[in-house]
Design a protein around this motif. Structure first.
Motif, PDB file in Angstrom:
ATOM      1  N   ARG A 159       0.842  -1.208   0.000  1.00 30.15           N
ATOM      2  CA  ARG A 159       0.000   0.000   0.000  1.00 30.15           C
ATOM      3  C   ARG A 159       0.877   1.259   0.000  1.00 30.15           C
ATOM      4  NH1 ARG A 159      -4.574   2.250   0.964  1.00 30.15           N
ATOM      5  NH2 ARG A 159      -4.681   4.057   2.325  1.00 30.15           N
ATOM      6  N   TYR A 160       1.962   1.186   0.775  1.00 28.03           N
ATOM      7  CA  TYR A 160       2.888   2.327   0.882  1.00 28.03           C
ATOM      8  C   TYR A 160       3.461   2.670  -0.502  1.00 28.03           C
ATOM      9  CZ  TYR A 160       7.116   4.832   2.411  1.00 28.03           C
ATOM     10  OH  TYR A 160       8.118   5.765   2.580  1.00 28.03           O
ATOM     11  N   GLN A 161       3.902   1.647  -1.248  1.00 23.71           N
ATOM     12  CA  GLN A 161       4.476   1.893  -2.581  1.00 23.71           C
ATOM     13  C   GLN A 161       3.416   2.470  -3.518  1.00 23.71           C
ATOM     14  OE1 GLN A 161       7.470   1.980  -3.375  1.00 23.71           O
ATOM     15  NE2 GLN A 161       8.360   0.964  -1.597  1.00 23.71           N
ATOM     16  N   GLN A 162       2.205   1.965  -3.386  1.00 27.36           N
ATOM     17  CA  GLN A 162       1.108   2.441  -4.228  1.00 27.36           C
ATOM     18  C   GLN A 162       0.857   3.926  -3.972  1.00 27.36           C
ATOM     19  OE1 GLN A 162      -2.457   0.425  -3.148  1.00 27.36           O
ATOM     20  NE2 GLN A 162      -3.488   0.765  -5.099  1.00 27.36           N
ATOM     21  N   VAL A 163       0.880   4.299  -2.702  1.00 23.63           N
ATOM     22  CA  VAL A 163       0.651   5.708  -2.330  1.00 23.63           C
ATOM     23  C   VAL A 163       1.774   6.583  -2.870  1.00 23.63           C
ATOM     24  CG1 VAL A 163       0.556   7.295  -0.383  1.00 23.63           C
ATOM     25  CG2 VAL A 163      -0.724   5.158  -0.291  1.00 23.63           C
ATOM     26  N   LEU A 164       3.030   6.114  -2.721  1.00 25.58           N
ATOM     27  CA  LEU A 164       4.164   6.901  -3.214  1.00 25.58           C
ATOM     28  C   LEU A 164       4.016   7.160  -4.710  1.00 25.58           C
ATOM     29  CD1 LEU A 164       7.309   5.333  -1.476  1.00 25.58           C
ATOM     30  CD2 LEU A 164       6.200   7.486  -0.956  1.00 25.58           C
ATOM     31  N   GLU A 165       3.630   6.128  -5.417  1.00 26.91           N
ATOM     32  CA  GLU A 165       3.528   6.248  -6.871  1.00 26.91           C
ATOM     33  C   GLU A 165       2.406   7.234  -7.225  1.00 26.91           C
ATOM     34  OE1 GLU A 165       2.535   5.709 -10.880  1.00 26.91           O
ATOM     35  OE2 GLU A 165       1.207   4.842  -9.371  1.00 26.91           O
TER      36      GLU A 165
ATOM     37  N   ALA B   7       0.212  12.372   0.682  1.00 28.79           N
ATOM     38  CA  ALA B   7       0.496  10.938   0.816  1.00 28.79           C
ATOM     39  C   ALA B   7       0.132  10.464   2.224  1.00 28.79           C
ATOM     40  CB  ALA B   7       1.972  10.678   0.540  1.00 28.79           C
ATOM     41  N   ARG B   8       0.381  11.306   3.200  1.00 26.26           N
ATOM     42  CA  ARG B   8       0.049  10.953   4.584  1.00 26.26           C
ATOM     43  C   ARG B   8      -1.458  10.691   4.700  1.00 26.26           C
ATOM     44  NH1 ARG B   8       0.940  15.921   7.978  1.00 26.26           N
ATOM     45  NH2 ARG B   8       3.127  15.328   7.931  1.00 26.26           N
ATOM     46  N   ALA B   9      -2.240  11.580   4.074  1.00 27.10           N
ATOM     47  CA  ALA B   9      -3.697  11.431   4.151  1.00 27.10           C
ATOM     48  C   ALA B   9      -4.142  10.163   3.427  1.00 27.10           C
ATOM     49  CB  ALA B   9      -4.362  12.654   3.552  1.00 27.10           C
TER      50      ALA B   9
ATOM     51  N   ASN C 249      -3.435   7.045   5.198  1.00 23.52           N
ATOM     52  CA  ASN C 249      -4.207   6.908   6.431  1.00 23.52           C
ATOM     53  C   ASN C 249      -5.514   6.162   6.235  1.00 23.52           C
ATOM     54  OD1 ASN C 249      -5.865   7.968   8.907  1.00 23.52           O
ATOM     55  ND2 ASN C 249      -3.709   8.388   9.288  1.00 23.52           N
ATOM     56  N   ASN C 250      -5.991   6.101   4.979  1.00 24.23           N
ATOM     57  CA  ASN C 250      -7.178   5.303   4.666  1.00 24.23           C
ATOM     58  C   ASN C 250      -8.393   5.693   5.504  1.00 24.23           C
ATOM     59  OD1 ASN C 250      -8.569   3.449   3.258  1.00 24.23           O
ATOM     60  ND2 ASN C 250      -7.778   1.661   4.350  1.00 24.23           N
ATOM     61  N   ALA C 251      -8.738   6.981   5.447  1.00 23.42           N
ATOM     62  CA  ALA C 251      -9.906   7.452   6.193  1.00 23.42           C
ATOM     63  C   ALA C 251     -11.144   7.333   5.311  1.00 23.42           C
ATOM     64  CB  ALA C 251      -9.668   8.887   6.626  1.00 23.42           C
ATOM     65  N   ASP C 252     -12.301   7.743   5.872  1.00 22.41           N
ATOM     66  CA  ASP C 252     -13.538   7.683   5.077  1.00 22.41           C
ATOM     67  C   ASP C 252     -13.779   8.988   4.338  1.00 22.41           C
ATOM     68  OD1 ASP C 252     -14.002   5.160   6.176  1.00 22.41           O
ATOM     69  OD2 ASP C 252     -14.838   6.083   7.981  1.00 22.41           O
ATOM     70  N   ILE C 253     -13.392  10.099   4.995  1.00 20.43           N
ATOM     71  CA  ILE C 253     -13.684  11.413   4.412  1.00 20.43           C
ATOM     72  C   ILE C 253     -12.373  12.183   4.301  1.00 20.43           C
ATOM     73  CG2 ILE C 253     -14.893  13.589   4.795  1.00 20.43           C
ATOM     74  CD1 ILE C 253     -16.927  11.924   6.433  1.00 20.43           C
ATOM     75  N   TYR C 254     -12.135  12.766   3.138  1.00 16.87           N
ATOM     76  CA  TYR C 254     -10.889  13.507   2.930  1.00 16.87           C
ATOM     77  C   TYR C 254     -11.191  14.992   2.784  1.00 16.87           C
ATOM     78  CZ  TYR C 254      -8.167   9.297   2.524  1.00 16.87           C
ATOM     79  OH  TYR C 254      -7.513   8.126   2.832  1.00 16.87           O
ATOM     80  N   LEU C 255     -10.557  15.805   3.625  1.00 15.83           N
ATOM     81  CA  LEU C 255     -10.697  17.262   3.517  1.00 15.83           C
ATOM     82  C   LEU C 255      -9.396  17.782   2.922  1.00 15.83           C
ATOM     83  CD1 LEU C 255     -12.199  17.958   7.049  1.00 15.83           C
ATOM     84  CD2 LEU C 255     -13.376  17.344   4.949  1.00 15.83           C
TER      85      LEU C 255
ATOM     86  N   LEU D 134      -7.094  11.903  -6.628  1.00 15.94           N
ATOM     87  CA  LEU D 134      -8.344  12.557  -6.263  1.00 15.94           C
ATOM     88  C   LEU D 134      -9.479  12.277  -7.236  1.00 15.94           C
ATOM     89  CD1 LEU D 134      -6.734  16.023  -5.512  1.00 15.94           C
ATOM     90  CD2 LEU D 134      -7.143  14.170  -3.918  1.00 15.94           C
ATOM     91  N   GLY D 135      -9.140  12.079  -8.504  1.00 16.61           N
ATOM     92  CA  GLY D 135     -10.166  12.042  -9.544  1.00 16.61           C
ATOM     93  C   GLY D 135     -11.042  10.804  -9.499  1.00 16.61           C
ATOM     94  N   PRO D 136     -11.917  10.703 -10.512  1.00 14.83           N
ATOM     95  CA  PRO D 136     -12.882   9.600 -10.556  1.00 14.83           C
ATOM     96  C   PRO D 136     -12.213   8.230 -10.638  1.00 14.83           C
ATOM     97  CG  PRO D 136     -13.226  11.188 -12.357  1.00 14.83           C
ATOM     98  CD  PRO D 136     -12.067  11.676 -11.589  1.00 14.83           C
ATOM     99  N   ASP D 137     -10.938   8.168 -11.152  1.00 13.99           N
ATOM    100  CA  ASP D 137     -10.271   6.862 -11.246  1.00 13.99           C
ATOM    101  C   ASP D 137      -9.120   6.745 -10.263  1.00 13.99           C
ATOM    102  OD1 ASP D 137     -11.943   6.425 -13.423  1.00 13.99           O
ATOM    103  OD2 ASP D 137     -10.545   7.531 -14.719  1.00 13.99           O
ATOM    104  N   GLY D 138      -9.010   7.694  -9.356  1.00 15.56           N
ATOM    105  CA  GLY D 138      -7.855   7.719  -8.443  1.00 15.56           C
ATOM    106  C   GLY D 138      -8.005   6.720  -7.312  1.00 15.56           C
ATOM    107  N   LEU D 139      -6.944   6.697  -6.474  1.00 12.43           N
ATOM    108  CA  LEU D 139      -6.939   5.773  -5.336  1.00 12.43           C
ATOM    109  C   LEU D 139      -8.125   6.011  -4.406  1.00 12.43           C
ATOM    110  CD1 LEU D 139      -3.259   5.597  -4.005  1.00 12.43           C
ATOM    111  CD2 LEU D 139      -4.664   3.723  -4.828  1.00 12.43           C
ATOM    112  N   LEU D 140      -8.571   7.261  -4.362  1.00 15.84           N
ATOM    113  CA  LEU D 140      -9.610   7.598  -3.382  1.00 15.84           C
ATOM    114  C   LEU D 140     -10.997   7.611  -4.010  1.00 15.84           C
ATOM    115  CD1 LEU D 140      -7.825  10.567  -1.575  1.00 15.84           C
ATOM    116  CD2 LEU D 140      -7.789   8.169  -0.969  1.00 15.84           C
ATOM    117  N   GLN D 141     -11.162   6.918  -5.145  1.00 16.08           N
ATOM    118  CA  GLN D 141     -12.410   7.084  -5.890  1.00 16.08           C
ATOM    119  C   GLN D 141     -13.652   6.725  -5.077  1.00 16.08           C
ATOM    120  OE1 GLN D 141     -12.235   4.520  -9.282  1.00 16.08           O
ATOM    121  NE2 GLN D 141     -11.102   2.953  -8.234  1.00 16.08           N
TER     122      GLN D 141
END
Length: 1554
Positions: free
Chosen positions: A741-747, A784-786, A789-795, A816-823
């Motif tokens: 997960r860490y490598q995925q976030v860095l990328e 990357a920290r956020a 952290n795998n939260a439910d809501i991102y501000l 951030l976008g529709p296909d991003g990690l946080l979709q």
């Protein structure tokens, strides 16, 4: 009574004639009753309490050890001996006829029975100690000591009888000897520390917990540490752990409970006070029949009134709970220390009485010799017990101080995590750090001497009573002099305080400017402004030293008064005493007993005013702490977590403000955000976008409504908050590591290319405030920290502002976008970038804190309101961006600050090769299309590989940006002392020494004169004339005055010398720091340099002069005392040698350890404060992630680490004091003993002199070691300052070759085969660049990360010096000019707008070179004129620190105005990417194009569209120029530049819309 005892013993109980001879003895009956019952009474009184652990303890008994077994065996033997004696008596009684005369006396039955019971008690006590960690019992130990001392008298009586052969009762004699011998063995065994096997580990970590009683009172258990410290400099790992009760969590637990209870009570009282206040000030409406104008006036008045009232209300707070809480928490400690102090104070007065008896003994030829021995022994024992009491008392006080400091520091930290906005606004970070450092420290210092508040009056009362007994009413003259000196001293203290306060403001002002200079050193160098600031600081420093000199003079006078007090007092008292009455004779007894008493009196009289002034300071601190700790917590009640609302975030008609009772910043918002939506929040600057997020975090005051949030929150602030830790720790932020997960976030966050560039990969240490990362990198780490952290809501508060456009695009797509990690998460994104809005689910447009419109992109465009207007004005709706993967990271400028800040600086040789490699691989694709997915993956893999390699190699060179500060170890070199004395000046140094020597010569003279005077008492009956008496008084007085004058001269000279040293050292330091090259500032944290100017210069200014003076006084004082004793009893010279050797060793051991402990203390203290200020600045993030608990624990950990050093240091001081006082006590003992031995040849005067001097020596010996150690610790400051005066300088500011008057007139730049590297051991960053830039040409410079764009600017200004080749400006080689001649003739508009505190005018023109008209004209061109005209002070408007009171846009415009004023022919524009809104950016571009048309202009571009209209564009790659032509030409060539424009979404040169 006596008769009954006679009968009880069967012999005489008391016979005083036994004492009235040379071989005195006590009656046997007295020895068998009173002297037996005293120790038994003691053990029966205190022993039973020691059995409590047996009854209560649930713990398991610890195992049997050899020591325990031996002790129990010996006690068992003693029990058997007692029983044997009883049986023997019974048998003896049975074997005789039962006549009353032949009956055994009762004592022979009772004593064995009493002893038998006692030994059973001892056995039980020793067994019950197995429940405790410390297995030694103080009761048993003291009982044995008493028993042996009392038994000594019976022992010598019996031995005498044996020698004379008159022993009648041999069995009992043998039993007594056996019993005495076994007790002696038992006490020796008790002195050995008994450690159970299960306690061995704990004892290794802290031997104090298992130390035996003797080891405990003499601090013998600390020897191991001192030995270690003597052999090698101590390190943190060598220090022992804290005891459980001293640990932060334990102390804070108890204190926290008491504090909460106290605050609750105080709150209730506060509410009652407020209610009363409201009751007394009813609000009535006066505006009945007033006209409108009048009522307006009334309104204004009422407002003023209201403000006054509010101020009053603000002044009120929860009072009077802090001291109560402290008292409750540490009651046990306080009671123990009171008991010890009372005992010590009473014993203090025993010595003068013994001295009196001793003098009587010497002057009485008939006295028995045993009196003398007894007095000598008693003097020694009194001093010994006094020492032990005093040291244990100090130990308790210092421990209390330490615990109080801990509890306050942790309480403040805990409070900081929950504090409300109002309180946060009231106290700045600096003030809060001050609460933690200064106020908590004040409490610590106060608790050390708190008991003087009652002890001083007690000592004063006792001294006066004894003095009255000696001298009668004449002593009032002496007391009068003392009391006279007190108000004089008080006046001096208040005067000194005033000077100090004024000086503090000077010091603060100087430090503030110094801080700014260091933070803005780059600007200072680029604009050649150093001299102006050097002058400014120099002026403040001169004021400061002037104040300091006055303060030193005042201090000298008060030292003079304090030192003269005893002399003046004794002169007046003795003069009055002999003048008042003819029959009054001053004999040795009276004189020296009185002098001892006056000496005792001196201490409380000096301490009392000090403690009272310290009390005043603590009162101030108490108020500040009560105000802060008792203030309201953040009220998050408006944030609900109701799971049934069906949406992620729901605003229910909510309004929020930043402060209570102020206008709402966010008004009447009703908003639903469904799960998994991406919502963009847009609006003009100041429309409340960030406040909206703050409200959701619960950081704002609720006015009405509520917000419901479902799930956990992660927050990315607008200004990234970076901790001083590794990059990895910053991203993990306390979560466990999941590698994939860490490598995925860095990328996804585009951090992999950065990791390749950072010297230590993700283990690179990030400096304070993220100093070695560019703005964009910080922002991406924060993101990357956020994400991790795998939260439910991102501000997300504008996370894309600090990154380049194509990186922004990548992050939007990948995260951030529709296909991003946080979709699938709910994302609320505040943004200024208009080009992503088409892809969000929902847009919320804010205007002045309210939602003006909300809906999807297409809906809002169709509405044609504010949003559509905004888009039409500024929107470049980049629909032409190719929808393929974009290359990431490579194109982002690594150093946003336009100079390779430490990060690039510190990169090892491989940075350039790395960039070359990546760029070579990219070049193969010819940039015709963006990298395909596969190569993108290979990039990821390469980066991961690199990280793995790094981990396996360990620390890579350059991974640590900032080398840890060198902690000096070992002895301070003698040369450092010489350096300081040289700065003082040899003349001053010599005269000071002579003056001090003079003072002590006079002191010895006056002492000898007094001793001769008291010897006149013997010839008083013959012819003692009044003239002789007057001569005695006169000379004694004159010698006293001589002492005073020498001292005054000495301290005045010392003050002048010290100020001279301070001036010279500061001047050298400042001038050298300002001339240090930029690379020095990149690799040295600002804090470290500031520390030299703050702490070290303070030490040089105030602490060292005091230490030097005290050391000299102590040293000469001891010499003179020893000389006096030797004059009285020459044999004392023999004793001096072994005592001197002992003293030397003790001191050597101590100084080595103590010095290192002080260093460790200061090294471990700074992390506490830096972690604290880091926490305060990142509060919203910590609260957002709900990580308060983790930070609290971390704080407790680092406080404990510091406590370990402090505690160790306290113990080392006590260890030293116990041993030195023992040496001092031996000096007293030997001077008394020798006086007894040579009784016949001595006069009473000289004996009095010798012993009273010896009584004084103990304290002075202690002080001498203290001062030596203090001086060694403090002189390090000179060493540290000197270290920075030796830093290599950059080239001279002005050289012999000056440029022609209006150079450069044309502005032609010619670069010839130019090479440059950051440091000799690194690779070239610019490698053989050659180009010609014509007059008035506009050139854009572009290139990917690390291509050397910023290095080019640095070379033009010679921030970097050439490694080869040269740069000519108008035909002149810049390397031949002075730096200031060069820099003053170029202009730069830097990327970061740096301002300094001072007036606006000073910020534009620090040298006052330009007229007001010119300045106003520049402001007009920079679009600031209307703003500045609107300010009440105009150009004199004060800019706060770092320009905080201006917006970023205004700061940027001021920097533009600076450049406009300079009007140089060459302008370098390091394009600003700070979050300037689009309009400001537009204004800046317009002005630059029009005003600098006639200049040669170099633009370092971050956003390509700003340079599309340049004459030529220079493309740099890996330190070489790869393309250099007009933009049109380059676009046609389809080279690197063309591909870059494509990525940025610019198609043709004509497409330059902003």
């Amino acid at each position: 009574m006596a008769a009954a005892l006679d009968q009880f013993c069967g012999s005489v109980f008391w016979n005083s004639s036994l004492l009235d001879r040379n071989d005195a003895d006590l009656p046997l009956c007295f020895e068998q009753t009173v002297l037996v019952w005293v120790p038994l009474g003691f053990v029966w009184l205190f022993g039973p309490w020691q059995l409590l652990p047996m009854c209560r303890s649930k713990a398991k008994k610890s195992s049997v050890t050899q020591v325990y077994f031996t002790k129990q065996a010996l006690a068992m033997l003693l029990l058997l001996l007692a029983l044997s004696e009883l049986i023997f008596t019974l048998v003896q009684n049975l074997g005789q006829q039962s006549t009353p005369a032949s009956q055994n006396p009762a004592v022979q039955y009772t004593n064995p029975i009493l002893y038998g019971i006692t030994w059973i008690l001892v056995l039980l006590i020793q067994d019950s100690r197995r429940f405790a960690t410390c297995r030694d019992s103080w009761t048993v130990f003291l009982f044995l000591v008493l028993s042996l001392i009392c038994g000594m008298f019976q022992l010598q009586t019996l031995i005498r009888q044996a020698v004379q052969g008159s022993i009648s009762d041999i069995p009992r004699f043998c039993l007594f000897l056996l019993s005495y011998g076994i007790q002696l063995l038992l006490i020796i065994i008790s002195a050995v520390t008994d450690v159970a096997p299960e306690m061995k580990e704990a004892a290794k970590k802290n031997p104090e917990i298992t130390a035996s009683f003797l080891s405990f009172i003499t601090f013998h258990w600390y020897n191991r540490m001192l030995l270690k410290g003597y052999r090698k400099p101590l390190e943190m790992d060598d220090l022992w752990d804290l005891k459980g009760t001293d640990k932060t969590s334990v102390v804070l637990g108890t204190f926290g409970k008491n504090m909460q209870a106290g605050i609750k009570k105080a709150r209730r009282k506060l509410e009652i006070r407020q209610r009363k206040r409201r009751h007394w000030s009813p609000i009535t409406d006066h505006r009945n029949g007033l006209s409108k104008a009048q009522s307006q006036d009334v309104l204004v008045l009422e407002e003023k009134d209201q403000k006054q009232k509010e101020k009053g209300a603000k002044r009120d707070y929860t009072k009077h709970w802090l001291l109560v809480a402290v008292m409750q928490t540490f009651a046990g400690n306080l009671l123990k220390s009171v008991a010890l102090k009372v005992m010590h104070d009473l014993l203090t007065f025993v010595s003068p009485q013994l001295l009196k008896l001793m003098i009587t003994f010497v002057s009485d030829p008939e006295a028995y010799i045993w009196h003398g021995y007894l007095y000598a022994l008693l003097l020694f024992l009194t001093a010994l017990v006094q020492s032990i009491c005093l040291q244990q008392y100090f130990q308790l006080c210092f421990r209390l101080g330490m615990s109080v400091r801990t509890s306050l520091m942790t309480a403040i930290y805990k409070k900081a995590l929950t504090v409300s906005n109002t309180t946060r606004k009231e106290s700045t970070i600096g003030e809060t750090v001050n609460l933690m450092s200064a106020d908590a420290q004040r409490f610590m210092d106060f608790t050390n001497f708190m008991h003087q508040l009652w002890s001083s009056p007690l000592q004063i009362a006792l001294s006066i009573a004894f003095l009255w007994g000696e001298l009668g009413p004449s002593m009032l003259a002496g007391i009068g002099v003392m009391l006279l000196l007190l108000p004089i001293n008080a006046v001096m203290v208040t005067k000194a305080r005033a000077i100090q306060m004024k000086n503090m403001t000077n010091k603060d002002e100087r430090m503030k400017i110094m801080n700014e200079v260091l933070n803005g050193i780059k600007i200072l160098k680029l604009f050649a402004w150093e001299p102006s600031f050097e002058k400014r600081i120099g002026w403040i420093r001169a004021q400061e030293l002037k104040g300091l000199l006055n303060f030193s003079y005042l201090q000298s006078i008060s030292i003079f008064l304090f030192t003269c007090a005893p002399v003046l007092v004794s002169v007046t008292t003795f003069a009055v005493y002999v003048m008042v009455d003819e029959n009054h004779v001053l004999d040795a007894q009276k004189a020296f007993t009185s002098i001892s008493l006056f000496n005792i009196l001196r201490f409380p009289l000096t301490m009392l005013p000090l403690v009272l002034s310290s009390l005043v300071q603590v009162n101030v601190s108490t108020e500040r702490l009560e105000r802060y700790l008792g203030s309201d917590d953040l009220d998050t009640s408006a944030i609900w977590h109701d799971p049934d609302t069906g949406c992620a975030v729901y605003f229910s008609d909510s309004s929020f403000a930043w402060e209570r009772n102020s206008d709402a910043t966010i008004r009447d918002i009703t908003l639903k955000i469904p799960h998994g939506h991406l919502v963009a929040v847009v609006g003009a600057v100041g429309s409340g976008k960030s406040s909206l997020l703050s409200a959701m975090l619960g950081e704002m005051e609720n006015i009405k409504g509520h917000i419901n949030i479902q799930g956990s929150v992660a927050y990315v602030p607008q200004q990234a908050w970076i901790q001083n830790a590794t990059l990895k720790d910053n991203i993990l932020f306390g979560s466990p590591l999941d590698e994939a997960r860490y490598q995925q976030v860095l990328e996804a966050c585009a951090l992999l290319p950065d990791l390749q560039l950072l010297p230590g990969g993700d283990l690179t240490e990030i400096g304070e405030k993220g100093i070695n990362l560019s703005g964009g990198q910080k922002q991406r780490v924060s993101l990357a920290r956020a994400v991790y952290n795998n939260a439910d809501i991102y501000l997300l508060d504008d996370p894309l502002s600090a990154v380049d456009s194509h990186v922004g695009r990548h992050i939007f797509d990948k995260v951030l976008g529709p296909d991003g990690l946080l979709q699938h998460k709910t994302r609320i994104l505040v943004t200024h970038s208009l080009n992503f809005l088409a892809q969000v689910d929902d847009i919320v447009m804010l205007v002045a804190g309210a939602v003006s419109e909300q809906g999807s992109y297409s809906t809002l465009l169709a509405n044609g309101k504010e949003f559509a207007q905004l888009l039409n004005t500024y929107g470049n709706q980049q629909e032409n961006i190719p929808e393929e993967d974009v290359i990431v990271g490579m194109g982002e400028e690594l150093e946003l600050d336009g100079d390779p800040e430490p990060g690039a600086e510190e990169m090892p040789a491989d940075i350039v090769t790395m960039t070359q490699k990546s760029e070579a691989s990219i070049q193969q694709k010819n940039f015709t299309r963006s990298l395909s997915n596969s190569s993108n993956m290979s990039l990821v893999k390469a980066s991961q590989r690199k990280l793995k390699d790094m981990k396996s190699v360990g620390e890579v060179k350059g991974q640590r940006l900032i080398e840890s500060e060198a902690v000096e170890t070992g002895k301070v070199k003698f040369s450092v002392y010489l350096q300081y004395l040289r700065a003082v000046g040899s003349g001053f140094s010599t005269w000071v020494f002579i003056a001090y020597l003079g003072q002590y010569v006079a002191f010895i003279g006056s002492s000898l004169w007094l001793s001769a005077w008291t010897n006149d008492a013997q010839q008083i009956n013959q012819n003692y004339s009044a003239t002789q008496r007057d001569m005695r008084v006169g000379v004694y007085g004159a010698l006293g005055v001589a002492q005073a004058i020498f001292l005054l001269a000495g301290s005045f000279l010392a003050a002048r010398g010290a100020i001279r040293a301070s001036r010279i050292l500061h001047k050298q330091l400042l001038s050298n720091i300002l001339r240090a090259p930029m690379s020095f500032f990149d690799t040295t944290p600002t804090g470290r340099v500031v520390n030299r100017f703050a702490k070290d210069i303070f030490t040089v200014d105030e602490t060292i002069p005091m230490s030097f003076r005290s050391w000299l006084s102590c040293f000469l004082g001891i010499l003179s005392t020893l000389l006096l004793i030797c004059l009285a009893t020459p044999f004392f010279g023999i004793v001096i040698v072994p005592l001197g050797v002992l003293y030397y060793f003790v001191q050597q051991f101590y100084v080595a350890t103590s010095r290192q402990l002080r260093r460790l203390d200061s090294v471990t203290r700074s992390p506490i404060y830096s972690h604290f200020s880091e926490t305060v600045s990142g509060l919203s993030v910590i609260r957002g992630y709900r990580h308060q608990e983790r930070f609290l624990l971390h704080n407790e950990k680092i406080v404990d680490i510091n406590q370990k050093c402090v505690y160790s240091w306290i113990i080392s001081n006590r260890w030293l004091a116990v041993r030195l006082e023992f040496v001092g006590n031996l000096v007293v003992f030997f001077s008394a003993l020798l006086a007894v031995l040579s009784k016949d040849s001595l006069q009473s005067g000289i004996v009095g002199l010798s012993i009273s001097s010896a009584l004084n020596v103990t304290q002075t010996l202690n002080w001498l070691v203290r001062m030596t150690s203090e001086l060694e610790t403090n002189i390090v400051a000179v060493e540290r300052v000197h270290e920075y005066t030796q830093v290599a300088n950059e080239a001279p500011w002005v050289t012999a070759q000056r440029p022609p008057p209006n150079w450069p007139s044309k502005g032609e730049i010619c670069i010839m085969d130019y090479r440059v590297r950051y440091r000799p051991e690194l690779e070239l960053v610019l490698d053989g660049i050659s180009c010609d830039i014509k007059s008035t040409e506009k050139v854009g410079v572009v290139g990917r990360t690390g291509a050397g764009k910023s290095s080019l600017t640095n070379c033009l200004f010679r921030i970097l010096e050439a490694a080869g080749g040269k740069i000519l400006i108008d035909g002149l080689d810049i390397a031949t000019l002075g730096l200031h001649d060069l820099r003053q003739n170029l202009t730069i508009i830097p990327q970061d707008p740096v301002l300094f505190s001072g007036t606006l005018r000073m910020n534009l023109d620090p040298f006052d070179q330009y007229s007001d008209e010119e300045i106003w004209h520049a402001l007009e061109l920079a679009h600031l004129k209307s703003y500045v005209c609107g300010l009440p002070e105009g150009l004199s408007h004060l800019v706060s620190e770092a320009g905080e009171n201006l917006s970023v846009g205004q700061r940027q415009l001021l920097c533009l105005a600076r450049a406009l004023l300079r009007k140089a022919k060459i302008l370098i524009l390091d394009e600003a990417t700070a979050a300037v809104d689009i309009e400001t950016d537009h204004l800046i571009q317009e002005t630059i194009r029009s005003e600098f048309a006639s200049c040669t202009m170099l633009t370092i571009a971050h956003r390509l569209h700003t340079i599309m209209d340049s004459n030529r564009v220079m493309v740099l790659q890996a330190g070489k120029i790869v393309e250099f032509d007009s933009p049109e030409q380059l676009l046609q060539e389809e080279g690197i530049f063309a591909s870059m424009t494509k990525e940025a979404g610019i198609v043709g040169a004509q497409d330059t819309a902003l």
